[in-house]
Motif scaffolding. Structure first.
Motif, short mmCIF file in Angstrom:
data_model
loop_
_atom_site.label_atom_id
_atom_site.label_comp_id
_atom_site.label_asym_id
_atom_site.label_seq_id
_atom_site.Cartn_x
_atom_site.Cartn_y
_atom_site.Cartn_z
N LEU A 129 -37.02 -16.80 -1.56
CA LEU A 129 -37.66 -15.61 -2.11
C LEU A 129 -36.91 -14.35 -1.70
O LEU A 129 -36.70 -13.44 -2.52
N MET A 130 -36.47 -14.27 -0.45
CA MET A 130 -35.78 -13.08 0.03
C MET A 130 -34.41 -12.91 -0.63
O MET A 130 -33.89 -11.80 -0.71
N GLN A 131 -33.84 -14.02 -1.11
CA GLN A 131 -32.55 -13.94 -1.80
C GLN A 131 -32.70 -13.62 -3.28
O GLN A 131 -31.70 -13.54 -3.99
N GLY A 132 -33.93 -13.48 -3.77
CA GLY A 132 -34.14 -13.11 -5.16
C GLY A 132 -34.27 -14.27 -6.11
O GLY A 132 -34.32 -14.08 -7.32
N ILE A 133 -34.33 -15.48 -5.59
CA ILE A 133 -34.56 -16.62 -6.47
C ILE A 133 -35.97 -16.52 -7.04
O ILE A 133 -36.91 -16.16 -6.32
N PRO A 134 -36.16 -16.82 -8.33
CA PRO A 134 -37.48 -16.64 -8.96
C PRO A 134 -38.59 -17.36 -8.21
O PRO A 134 -38.40 -18.45 -7.65
N ALA A 135 -39.77 -16.74 -8.22
CA ALA A 135 -40.92 -17.29 -7.50
C ALA A 135 -41.26 -18.71 -7.92
O ALA A 135 -41.60 -19.54 -7.05
N PRO A 136 -41.19 -19.08 -9.22
CA PRO A 136 -41.53 -20.47 -9.57
C PRO A 136 -40.66 -21.50 -8.86
O PRO A 136 -41.14 -22.57 -8.49
N VAL A 137 -39.38 -21.19 -8.68
CA VAL A 137 -38.48 -22.12 -8.00
C VAL A 137 -38.91 -22.29 -6.54
O VAL A 137 -39.04 -23.41 -6.04
N LYS B 38 -36.38 -5.57 -11.59
CA LYS B 38 -35.61 -5.06 -12.72
C LYS B 38 -34.16 -5.51 -12.64
O LYS B 38 -33.50 -5.68 -13.64
N ARG B 39 -33.67 -5.67 -11.44
CA ARG B 39 -32.27 -6.07 -11.30
C ARG B 39 -32.13 -7.00 -10.10
O ARG B 39 -32.11 -6.58 -8.96
N ARG B 40 -32.09 -8.27 -10.40
CA ARG B 40 -31.92 -9.24 -9.33
C ARG B 40 -30.44 -9.35 -8.98
O ARG B 40 -29.57 -9.23 -9.83
N ILE B 41 -30.16 -9.62 -7.73
CA ILE B 41 -28.79 -9.72 -7.27
C ILE B 41 -28.17 -11.01 -7.79
O ILE B 41 -28.74 -12.09 -7.61
N ALA B 42 -27.04 -10.91 -8.44
CA ALA B 42 -26.32 -12.09 -8.90
C ALA B 42 -25.68 -12.77 -7.71
O ALA B 42 -25.30 -12.13 -6.73
N TRP B 43 -25.53 -14.08 -7.80
CA TRP B 43 -24.96 -14.81 -6.68
C TRP B 43 -23.52 -14.39 -6.42
O TRP B 43 -23.06 -14.41 -5.28
N SER B 44 -22.82 -13.97 -7.48
CA SER B 44 -21.44 -13.54 -7.29
C SER B 44 -21.37 -12.22 -6.55
O SER B 44 -20.32 -11.83 -6.03
N VAL C 36 -40.94 -9.81 4.05
CA VAL C 36 -40.35 -10.61 2.98
C VAL C 36 -40.17 -9.77 1.73
O VAL C 36 -39.12 -9.81 1.09
N ALA C 37 -41.19 -8.99 1.38
CA ALA C 37 -41.12 -8.16 0.17
C ALA C 37 -40.02 -7.12 0.26
O ALA C 37 -39.32 -6.84 -0.72
N SER C 38 -39.84 -6.54 1.44
CA SER C 38 -38.83 -5.49 1.59
C SER C 38 -37.41 -6.04 1.47
O SER C 38 -36.48 -5.30 1.12
N ALA C 39 -37.25 -7.33 1.74
CA ALA C 39 -35.91 -7.93 1.66
C ALA C 39 -35.57 -8.42 0.26
O ALA C 39 -34.42 -8.74 -0.02
N MET C 40 -36.57 -8.46 -0.63
CA MET C 40 -36.33 -8.96 -1.97
C MET C 40 -35.67 -7.91 -2.84
O MET C 40 -35.94 -6.72 -2.71
#
Length: 343
Positions: free
Chosen positions: A78-86, A156-162, A148-152
């Motif tokens: 979650l902190m890395q921005g992976i979608p909540a369902p995953v 609107k713009r999730r961090i790409a893995w690259s 946890v929320a502050s680290a996400m």
């Protein structure tokens, strides 16, 4: 004295059947933690809500962790921005959808193979449905603890893995704060750059094999001490209930389609036994309780129990934990009741 002997015999039989699977689970989890680059696997997670929840649920097959080990990984996802369902799919399904648990369940219920199949299907379905439901919350941060929320990243713009910085001394994303290895009794090793200074993508994987094997041995010994204590306690509770509680009370509850399911779900939450060995615990009730109630125990316990509640509160606010508890309980009850009525 006869009751005491019977309880002790049942207690020893549960331990003898369960300990090999506990050992295998601990070893397998340690090997994957120290020898597999989790970051590369995380990068392949889909963004579609339903597909993401399904893939996250199936990811437990690659990371066979119990209902304690899955929480730090889900938190980091979650902190890395992976979608909540995953992350939620993994959180709920990982303790059940893994080869060690499936094998242990088959060993315990080889005479009822439908229990093994339905345990996997129900756990996978419930984790996927709950993860998909949580995708309706566009911004999950109001349901998460502040750290946890502050680290996400923002929705609107999730961090790409690259875009994740590849610092010279960076540890892999899943091996940072929130993930630990057991070391000496009462102590833990934080799995971060301070422990694994590396030049590359995966800190643990890049360390010398001898060092990793030493950590694996230390971690295995300490996990066996802690989980073994839980196993002994759970086996003692199961043996005591079977011998000391009057048979009439057990049969009156166990033969009721609805009461037996509710009773076993409550027992699963209270006993909080590890999913690696809970099938042997449930087997001790096979002569007194319905098959549907045994299935409810095997499905609900690994998802939500008292042991994992505190860990869940390290990720979610209380109302979100309540949502998880209510959804998992409702779906488990419905699925197992349908099976009970159709059986």
């Amino acid at each position: 004295m006869t009751q005491l002997n019977n309880a002790f015999t049942l207690f020893l039989s549960l331990l003898v059947e369960a300990i090999p699977f506990l050992l295998l689970g601990v070893l397998f989890s340690g090997v994957l933690l120290l020898f597999i680059d989790e970051r590369k696997l995380s990068a392949a997670m889909p963004r579609n809500p339903l597909l993401g929840a399904l893939v996250g649920s199936l990811a437990g097959f690659l990371f066979p962790v119990c209902e304690c080990g899955n929480v730090p990984v889900a938190r980091r996802l979650l902190m890395q921005g992976i979608p909540a369902p995953v992350a939620i799919g993994f959180l709920l399904a990982a303790p059940t959808i893994n080869p060690i648990v499936i094998w242990a369940t088959w060993t315990a219920f080889r005479d009822q193979p439908e229990i093994v199949v339905l345990r996997v299907l129900c756990s996978l379905s419930i984790a996927t449905i709950v993860g998909w439901i949580f995708s309706a919350q566009t911004d999950l941060r109001p349901l998460l603890q502040r750290q946890v929320a502050s680290a996400m990243p923002t929705p609107k713009r999730r961090i790409a893995w690259s875009e994740i910085p590849k610092l010279e001394n960076a540890a892999p994303a899943l091996l940072q704060s929130g993930t630990f290895l057991l070391s000496e009794p009462g102590k833990v090793i934080r799995m971060d750059a301070a422990t694994f200074p590396v030049t590359g993508a995966s800190a643990a994987v890049s360390k010398p094999v001898k060092y990793r094997l030493s950590l694996l041995l230390d971690n295995t010994v300490q996990e066996l001490r802690e989980l073994g204590a839980v196993l002994v306690l759970g086996s003692a509770v199961a043996a005591s209930i079977q011998v000391l509680v009057p048979r009439e009370i057990i049969l009156s509850v166990g033969n009721s389609p609805i009461a037996s399911i509710v009773a076993m779900m409550v027992l699963a939450a209270v006993v909080s036994i590890c999913s690696t060995v809970d099938s042997f615990f449930a087997l001790s009730f096979a002569s007194s309780f319905t098959s549907g109630s045994l299935l409810a125990f095997l499905v609900f316990g690994p998802m939500i129990d008292l042991k994992s509640m505190g860990l869940l509160l390290s990720i979610f606010k209380p109302r979100a934990v309540f949502y998880l508890l209510a959804l998992a309980a409702l779906l488990t009850f419905l699925f197992t009741l349908i099976y009970q009525l159709a059986y």
